[in-house]
Design a protein around this motif. Structure first.
Motif, short mmCIF file in Angstrom:
data_model
loop_
_atom_site.label_atom_id
_atom_site.label_comp_id
_atom_site.label_asym_id
_atom_site.label_seq_id
_atom_site.Cartn_x
_atom_site.Cartn_y
_atom_site.Cartn_z
N THR A 128 0.86 -1.18 0.00
CA THR A 128 0.00 0.00 0.00
C THR A 128 0.90 1.23 0.00
O THR A 128 2.10 1.14 0.14
N GLY A 129 0.29 2.38 -0.17
CA GLY A 129 1.07 3.61 -0.24
C GLY A 129 0.42 4.62 -1.14
O GLY A 129 0.43 5.81 -0.88
N SER A 130 -0.16 4.14 -2.23
CA SER A 130 -0.93 5.02 -3.10
C SER A 130 -2.37 4.98 -2.63
O SER A 130 -3.02 3.93 -2.64
N PRO A 530 -2.22 2.98 -11.01
CA PRO A 530 -2.48 1.74 -10.29
C PRO A 530 -1.80 0.53 -10.92
O PRO A 530 -1.43 -0.41 -10.20
N TRP A 531 -1.62 0.52 -12.24
CA TRP A 531 -0.92 -0.61 -12.86
C TRP A 531 0.55 -0.60 -12.43
O TRP A 531 1.12 -1.65 -12.11
N SER A 532 1.14 0.59 -12.39
CA SER A 532 2.52 0.70 -11.91
C SER A 532 2.65 0.21 -10.49
O SER A 532 3.60 -0.49 -10.13
N PHE A 533 1.65 0.55 -9.65
CA PHE A 533 1.72 0.11 -8.26
C PHE A 533 1.58 -1.40 -8.17
O PHE A 533 2.19 -2.05 -7.32
N GLY A 534 0.76 -1.99 -9.06
CA GLY A 534 0.66 -3.44 -9.09
C GLY A 534 1.98 -4.10 -9.44
O GLY A 534 2.34 -5.14 -8.87
#
Length: 775
Positions: A128-130, A530-534
């Motif tokens: 988590t973070g974003s 969100p894709w980058s965070f994934g």
């Protein structure tokens, strides 16, 4: 079907005493972790280290009740970003994090700023973070778990808890996810909202909790409200208690928060208010001693272990549940309730005061419970019960590198996507069975129709296809647990959120999948964060953007994509390919699939086009060795499409612009200016190769020698249906003059010739640029 968990028995008084002792130690450890990082550990640079003691404190009771009373090994928890020290404190008490790590928060190689599956040394279920992404990840994690289980009834395979800060509910992505029709069927979802009613800068004047309740309820969720703790409820039960409840219920949130900062005499004066019931409240408060009154006003449900235990026991596993737990930001700390406590740090004196209050030792902050104490025994018992076996990795099935077809006629790279997936079901059925496609209501318009008809649509239960007997229905929507396509509503963030979790099943459960998401390329940037965070969290997937660029000419500026071609250069963990021909699409898609579901793998982005192209222009070699050489070059980033004796200029083109590049080369030849034509398939891989040649990367660089040999170095024209900076670096290979053609303006509707001319990427513009360089 596995039965839902039985509710644990209510804790006895002795058990509550032990839980309170653990709760106090979690508060201390989380505060000390942040304190050490900022005030004890040397900081030569003087830069702020940061941390969130107040945000941690509001979660301590919730996490104590959850971990030490209700959590099971099969459950997964997403922890709000700013509460990461609480997670590390809990893991330490359970024996999952060694003491030396506690002093490394935000240090290089130490505990991360926010929970990280891939970087933290202790168990973390969700990165988590974003803001907002950690909460919605549990939704997509639940769907991914059901998909990998493949059980006809969906199977109860553990709860997915999300510990959510109330400010996260401001994120639109949260509501896009909550409102997806499939979510109402996910009974394993349990969200606990830390309703402390403070943001970073202020006390929120109108948290609108009732509106939030209604929004979740309307989406089919069970809504539980945990507002007051045992002490306050006991006061409400006394004469005058009804008036006190009404007074607290009705007062503005900032007024309540201000009461938390008052000494007891001022509290007695302010709390009754000035309404007609004020005398009754005054009489009630007169019967309460100072210490009890000060504790009671802070006794919200989110800090009452008994109330939390009762609420968690009421979770309905047949539908998703949200628990609104009212809390005080900074609860138990000297800064509790202060409007600017978000990033405030306790002083040394305040830390010593806290240590005295919770029974810790400020001089030995990491000292544990006495080995023979009830708290130590409970921690050991819970730690042993929650310990998970290591995930046994399973290698994904082999993916062929070349299916063997050579397309002829006229085709688009977009259509080649569906064609390749269908071919894969015949040439490599084991690999094809691991493929799962996801789209936001664009299956037919992105040429996935044939694939969907072949493999069916995934659903946790089989549903009736009421159009099965309709002869005019081309797309057959057969929903069943064995389907391999998941259709979401029109929300790109949902698509990439699910992609990230489908792409993480190899590391979560040892069941690798090959997930492919398809979205209109103009909306890729909406999904990128969100894709980058994934990817950061370990998810490996393929994102296909199609149709792309201004080549979709009649759609105009509203549906153009300019910056997406450079994603592979700029996005860590991702390789970009933009194929020009159908066979290029097949080869790059197969290469991307082969990199999924493995520790050394990664994600990919394919940018495809709806422009019909004559496939004979690809000049695919017929000799098997030459064909394999071409395939390796395509996958590595570029290949020579045309070589001319005595070439005076090189045209490097990407994707749909190859046809214009070849036409320009023909005209230049007639003008006596021979031109080489290079088809660039991956600017990112070429950039890595060039960086490696400079000693800044360890990527292979052989592709540069084969496609851009020094003896053929000439002035360079680059052209693509996107921003020209994407290929600008190519001139650095041999430091040659360059003209960069691409799209830098919003587009216009029109014919292809008109739009290309408007953006100066047409054949005339390429010829003109080449002549500028060579004359």
């Amino acid at each position: 079907m596995t039965t839902a968990p039985a509710a644990p028995r209510r804790p006895a008084a002795d058990d509550l005493d032990v839980l309170h002792e653990i709760q106090d130690r979690v508060l201390w450890l989380s505060s000390a972790i942040v304190h050490h990082a900022n005030r004890v550990r040397p900081n030569p640079s003087g830069l702020k280290v940061g941390g969130h003691q107040a945000s941690c404190a509001s979660m301590v009771s919730i996490m104590t009740a959850l971990w030490f009373r209700h959590l099971r090994p099969e459950d997964r928890v997403s922890v709000k970003p700013h509460a990461s020290p609480v997670l590390h404190a809990v893991n330490h008490l359970l024996g999952e994090l060694d003491t030396p790590h506690l002093s490394t928060l935000r240090a290089f190689g130490g505990l991360q700023s926010y929970p990280s599956r891939s970087k933290d040394p202790d168990p973390v279920d969700y990165s988590t973070g974003s803001v907002g992404i950690g909460a919605t990840a549990t939704i997509w994690g639940a769907l991914a778990r059901r998909y990998t289980d493949g059980s006809a009834d969906g199977g109860f395979t553990g709860r997915q808890y999300a510990l959510v800060g109330d400010a996260e509910l401001d994120e639109g992505a949260v509501w896009e996810a909550v409102l997806d029709p499939q979510v109402a069927e996910l009974g394993e979802l349990v969200w606990i909202v830390d309703l402390n009613r403070q943001s970073l800068d202020r006390v929120v004047p109108n948290i609108a909790a009732g509106r939030l309740h209604g929004m979740f309820a309307a989406a089919g969720w069970q809504v539980l409200t945990l507002k007051y703790g045992t002490l306050l409820e006991e006061l409400f039960a006394r004469p005058g208690g009804h008036a006190l409840r009404a007074r607290i219920d009705d007062m503005p949130n900032p007024e309540y928060q201000r009461l938390l900062r008052c000494p007891v005499d001022e509290l007695r004066d302010r709390l009754p208010g000035s309404g007609p019931e004020a005398p009754a409240i005054v009489r009630l408060l007169a019967e309460v001693d100072d210490a009890t009154l000060m504790e009671s006003v802070r006794n919200l449900g989110g800090h009452d272990l008994s109330a939390l235990d009762a609420a968690l026991s009421e979770v309905d596993d047949h539908r998703p549940t949200v628990i609104f737990a009212y809390t005080v930001k900074g609860h138990g700390l000297p800064t509790q309730g202060h409007p600017q406590n978000h990033s405030s740090l306790l002083t040394e004196d305040q830390m010593r005061q806290l240590a005295d209050e919770v029974g810790a030792d400020a001089d030995h902050p990491w000292e544990g419970f006495a080995p023979d104490s009830a708290a130590a025994r409970l921690c050991a018992r819970i730690g042993a019960r929650l310990r998970r076996d290591a995930v046994a990795g399973t290698a994904p099935p082999a993916v062929p590198v070349d299916i063997g077809r050579t397309p002829t006629g006229v085709a688009t790279t977009q259509a080649a996507l569906g064609r390749t997936l269908l071919d894969l079901t015949r040439s490599a059925p084991e690999a094809a069975r691991r493929v799962v496609t996801v789209s936001p209501d664009v299956s037919s318009s992105t040429n996935l129709g044939g694939w969907v008809n072949k493999v069916g649509v995934w659903s946790p239960v089989e549903r009736v296809n009421w159009f099965a007997d309709d002869a005019e229905t081309i797309l057959h929507w057969r929903e069943r647990p064995t389907g391999q396509h998941i259709e979401l509503g029109i929300a790109e963030t949902n698509l990439v959120g699910l992609l990230g979790e489908l792409g993480a099943t190899w590391s979560r459960w040892g069941k690798p999948l090959l997930p492919i998401g398809v979205v209109y390329d103009p909306f890729v940037n909406r999904a990128l964060e969100p894709w980058s965070f994934g990817m950061y969290a370990g998810g490996q997937s393929i994102l296909v953007g199609t149709p792309s660029g201004v080549t979709l000419a009649p759609e105009g500026g509203a549906h153009q994509s300019v910056t997406t071609p450079s994603l592979g250069i700029e996005q860590p963990g991702c390789t970009t390919w933009e194929p020009a021909f159908a066979l290029d699409t097949e080869w790059t898609l197969l290469a991307a699939l082969a990199r999924l579901g493995r520790p050394d793998g990664g994600s990919a982005y394919l940018r495809l086009s709806t422009r019909p192209v004559d496939q004979t222009l690809a000049r695919v070699p017929t000799d098997p060795a030459a064909r394999e050489r071409r395939r390796r070059q395509v996958v590595a980033g570029a290949y020579p499409l045309r070589r001319q004796d005595g070439a005076e200029v090189t045209i490097a083109a990407m994707g749909a612009m190859v046809t214009e590049a070849l036409a320009a080369a023909d005209r230049l030849q007639n003008l006596g200016v021979p031109a080489d034509v290079i088809c660039v398939t991956s600017p990112g891989l070429l950039y890595k190769a060039l960086d490696a040649r400079a000693g800044n990367d360890d990527a292979p660089d052989w592709i540069l020698d084969q496609v851009f040999p020094a003896e053929r170095a000439t002035p360079l024209v680059t052209v693509l249906d996107g921003h020209p900076h994407t290929l600008a670096f190519l001139s650095n290979i041999h430091r040659v003059p360059i003209r960069r053609l691409g799209v830098t303006r919003f587009g216009q509707s029109g014919s292809l010739d008109e739009v290309y001319r408007y953006h100066r990427i047409d054949t005339d513009s390429i010829v003109g640029a080449a002549l500028d360089l060579t004359e």
